[in-house]
Design an enzyme around this catalytic site. Sequence first.
Site, PDB file in Angstrom:
ATOM      1  CG  ASP A  59      -1.675   1.246   1.413  1.00  0.00           C
ATOM      2  OD1 ASP A  59      -2.443   1.601   0.510  1.00  0.00           O
ATOM      3  OD2 ASP A  59      -1.472   1.922   2.457  1.00  0.00           O
ATOM      4  CG  ASP A 104      -1.428   8.614   1.807  1.00  0.00           C
ATOM      5  OD1 ASP A 104      -0.492   8.889   2.585  1.00  0.00           O
ATOM      6  OD2 ASP A 104      -2.249   9.458   1.413  1.00  0.00           O
ATOM      7  CG  ASP A 150      -2.174   2.900   6.171  1.00  0.00           C
ATOM      8  OD1 ASP A 150      -2.279   2.499   4.987  1.00  0.00           O
ATOM      9  OD2 ASP A 150      -2.772   3.892   6.607  1.00  0.00           O
TER      10      ASP A 150
HETATM   11 MG   LIG Z   1      -2.895   3.345   3.166  1.00  0.00          MG
END
Ligand SMILES: [Mg+2]
Length: 267
Positions: free
Chosen positions: A11, A13, A207
């Site tokens: 991933d 961001d 995240d």
């Molecule tokens: Mg993310």
Amino acid sequence: MLGNQKGFIIDLDGTLYRGGVRLPYAIEFVQAVRDRGFPLLFMTNNSTRRPEEVSHHLQELGIQAYPHEVFTTSQATVRYLDEQQRGNRVFCLGESGLTDELIDAGYILCEEDADYVVQGLDREFTYAKLLTAVTLIRAGAQSILTNPDVRLPSDTAFLPGAGSIAAAIRTAADQEAIIIGKPSVIMMNYALERMQLTASEVWMVGDNVRTDIAAGAAAGCPTALLLTGVSSVNEYVLHQQELCIEADYIFPTLQEFVFHLGFNASI
Ligand SMILES: [Mg+2]
């Protein structure tokens, strides 16, 4: 410890950077993966940017990345439409990252007689667009959502995401959209196919418990949750209890993940 894993779906961001700021160990982690010859895929639910823009942003932050290593929800959405073969007329609520992919693949953007209503993040969303989308869906167009993210992290505050717009369309049209991006396995399966690896051979690193970890778990990938973005430990525990989403590993930062993999020896 590295088991039989040979690839990484990563991933962006909240995992490699936060907004315009690179996160610690992002460069080292990506380089360590490359040094070992493992394939990687930068996978993003963001439908507004083209792969070249995504890789350019990573390069600007000092992270080595190429357009062919990027997989966006816009690309996954076009792939899904290609499989459906319902027609080529699309009413699109989205930005250039999505509209360009559709046009390049031969789809005709229209406001009448659409085969599909395709919706991503559209920062110029209006009541008129909502009305058109709902009218077309109720007339039989298939409703497609690039990604269900309700809120997006930003430097200052949380911004409404594509999922918030989708809630308005879903409510008014009284029809559920087909979700392409994480946590859907649709995008995950396309990603694994592209890497030519099986689910158990690929780490899913992200995240967000609701999207990254849920998608990885649904596809059967080992998952690593990083606490450097949207999900806190408290949130994780909540999701674990309420949604039964479980990460295989949780790391405070990429550094601990790099150590866990045994990649630190070369850094
Ligand atoms: Mg993310």
